[in-house]
Scaffold this active site. Structure first.
Site, PDB file in Angstrom:
ATOM      1  N   ARG A 275      16.374 -33.305 -35.720  1.00 20.84           N
ATOM      2  CA  ARG A 275      15.574 -33.702 -36.887  1.00 20.84           C
ATOM      3  C   ARG A 275      15.630 -32.571 -37.905  1.00 20.84           C
ATOM      4  O   ARG A 275      15.068 -31.503 -37.684  1.00 20.84           O
ATOM      5  CB  ARG A 275      14.130 -33.973 -36.432  1.00 20.84           C
ATOM      6  CG  ARG A 275      13.130 -33.979 -37.574  1.00 20.84           C
ATOM      7  CD  ARG A 275      11.756 -34.449 -37.173  1.00 20.84           C
ATOM      8  NE  ARG A 275      11.155 -33.819 -36.032  1.00 20.84           N
ATOM      9  CZ  ARG A 275      10.443 -32.697 -36.042  1.00 20.84           C
ATOM     10  NH1 ARG A 275      10.295 -32.012 -37.169  1.00 20.84           N
ATOM     11  NH2 ARG A 275       9.896 -32.228 -34.943  1.00 20.84           N
ATOM     12  N   HIS A 279       8.339 -33.265 -38.850  1.00 24.61           N
ATOM     13  CA  HIS A 279       8.015 -34.423 -38.005  1.00 24.61           C
ATOM     14  C   HIS A 279       7.537 -35.576 -38.877  1.00 24.61           C
ATOM     15  O   HIS A 279       7.998 -36.709 -38.750  1.00 24.61           O
ATOM     16  CB  HIS A 279       6.938 -34.041 -36.992  1.00 24.61           C
ATOM     17  CG  HIS A 279       6.393 -35.194 -36.216  1.00 24.61           C
ATOM     18  ND1 HIS A 279       7.136 -35.875 -35.281  1.00 24.61           N
ATOM     19  CD2 HIS A 279       5.185 -35.807 -36.250  1.00 24.61           C
ATOM     20  CE1 HIS A 279       6.413 -36.852 -34.772  1.00 24.61           C
ATOM     21  NE2 HIS A 279       5.222 -36.831 -35.348  1.00 24.61           N
ATOM     22  N   TYR A 288       6.913 -23.616 -36.140  1.00 25.07           N
ATOM     23  CA  TYR A 288       7.337 -23.630 -34.735  1.00 25.07           C
ATOM     24  C   TYR A 288       8.846 -23.561 -34.498  1.00 25.07           C
ATOM     25  O   TYR A 288       9.295 -23.541 -33.363  1.00 25.07           O
ATOM     26  CB  TYR A 288       6.771 -24.869 -34.038  1.00 25.07           C
ATOM     27  CG  TYR A 288       7.086 -26.197 -34.700  1.00 25.07           C
ATOM     28  CD1 TYR A 288       8.302 -26.842 -34.506  1.00 25.07           C
ATOM     29  CD2 TYR A 288       6.147 -26.811 -35.537  1.00 25.07           C
ATOM     30  CE1 TYR A 288       8.583 -28.055 -35.111  1.00 25.07           C
ATOM     31  CE2 TYR A 288       6.422 -28.034 -36.151  1.00 25.07           C
ATOM     32  CZ  TYR A 288       7.639 -28.650 -35.932  1.00 25.07           C
ATOM     33  OH  TYR A 288       7.909 -29.846 -36.537  1.00 25.07           O
TER      34      TYR A 288
END
Length: 384
Positions: A275, A279, A288
């Site tokens: 990705r 998100h 992160y």
């Protein structure tokens, strides 16, 4: 299409095109018509541009929270092109490309604008309503597949989900049911390495997600999800097995073909990909993951890879690409214009909660109508 591609170790990843668009497995190269290759390329390009426009609209306050698909075009387009239009698709919320492959009803945009009419329109193209709850749709997809088998339909149920879904009980219950009742289901796991901020290695101690199929008695295969031709080949083979149709490439049929036909109908496909973006538009991935990781995966971009392959074969050139990009912009403008002109009816909020409205629901409906009558819709829509 031979089903031999499914007969491999779960960590023996299927790949046909490398990141530079070179064919690395000529024996697996599918025989796809030039017009279909052009359509696949167009849809992949459309997905990326659609993604950019949706994120822009969300930032303008014209769209709700949106889940980006960038980086996953290869798996979504490749897998859906391997299906029949009559096959049923069930997706999580990021697989917009699967809907694009079904001609993307303009109403789809309405869902992201907060209107459930966008979900209702998907039924006309054999797509289950978009699902937000993680893995909650997988048992329903298996149930649909079981019903298709009982009816004797030549249709397959294909259910998309992310790697995070494999940590949910719904995933395991659905897999177990599919194995026990031998349903024509293709489980398509889009392993994009991150379930929001939880990395793939924290989801499971298994070396691969594909190997989880072993526990339920059917095939699991890992594929390069950023290679549209590889996902096409694997999904087509899984569909063939789900329908238990003859192996067209097998010739007279030998013992190996007989053994293949005895396999259970379901297949678990693990499409390994990445990705590129957040998100959702409510997420900050820089918290992160580091930029170097993203840069490394961007070098495997599925659109660049497929474009190089088509250029190398002389199937597209700069003129073709410019024409595709112009058509995409025009199509997007039309979709956005139609969605923006749609005027929702607030009373529809109460239409689909229960088959028969409850007393409390009727009271709520009456209260809303009283507010609208007293203050007017414009006043109720003000922020303050």
């Amino acid at each position: 299409m031979s089903r031999d591609v499914l007969d491999r170790a779960p960590d023996d990843r299927v790949q046909i095109l490398d990141p530079m668009g070179e064919v690395v497995a000529p024996d697996l190269l599918p025989d796809i018509e030039e017009s279909t290759l052009h359509a696949m390329y167009r849809d992949m390009k459309f997905c990326r541009r659609f993604d950019e426009r949706m994120i822009s609209l969300q930032r303008q306050g014209r769209l709700g929270t949106y889940a980006s698909l960038a980086g996953q075009e290869g798996s979504q387009i490749g897998s859906t092109y391997a299906l029949s239009d009559e096959d049923m698709l069930s997706f999580q919320y990021r697989e917009h490309g699967a809907v694009v492959s079904r001609d993307l009803p303009w109403e789809y945009l309405l869902y992201w604008m907060g209107n459930e009419d966008g979900n209702a329109a998907l039924a006309d193209v054999n797509v289950f309503p978009l699902n937000i709850s993680i893995a909650g749709h997988i048992p329903h997809a298996v149930g649909w597949s079981w019903a298709a088998k009982l009816r004797g339909d030549e249709r397959v149920g294909v259910v998309h989900f992310g790697d995070g879904s494999t940590s949910e009980g719904d995933f395991h219950e659905a897999m177990n049911f599919a194995g026990v009742f031998d349903t024509p289901t293709v489980f398509f796991c889009n392993n994009n390495q991150w379930a929001i901020s939880v990395p793939r290695e924290r989801q499971t101690a298994s070396a691969t997600i594909a190997q989880k199929a072993d526990a339920y008695g059917f095939d699991g295969v890992q594929v390069d999800g950023m290679d549209p031709l590889a996902t096409y080949v694997v999904t087509k083979a899984a569909r063939e097995k789900a329908l238990d149709s003859p192996d067209e490439a097998s010739g007279d049929g030998d013992a190996a073909d007989s053994a293949a036909s005895d396999r259970l109908r379901p297949t678990l496909i693990e499409a390994v990909q990445y990705r590129f973006g957040a998100h959702t538009t409510a997420d900050d991935p820089s918290v992160y993951r580091d930029d170097e990781e993203v840069k490394e995966w961007r070098e495997r971009d599925p659109i660049d890879r497929f474009e190089l392959y088509l250029r190398n074969r002389g199937l597209i050139d700069n003129g073709h690409i410019e024409a595709v990009e112009s058509e995409i912009e025009a199509t997007l403008e039309d979709l956005l214009e139609r969605a923006s002109e749609y005027e929702p009816d607030p009373r529809e909020l109460f239409e689909y909660t229960y088959a028969e409205p409850t007393e409390r629901l009727e009271d709520q409906r009456a209260h809303l109508e009283s507010l609208r009558s007293t203050h007017g819709d414009d006043a109720l829509l003000e922020d303050e």
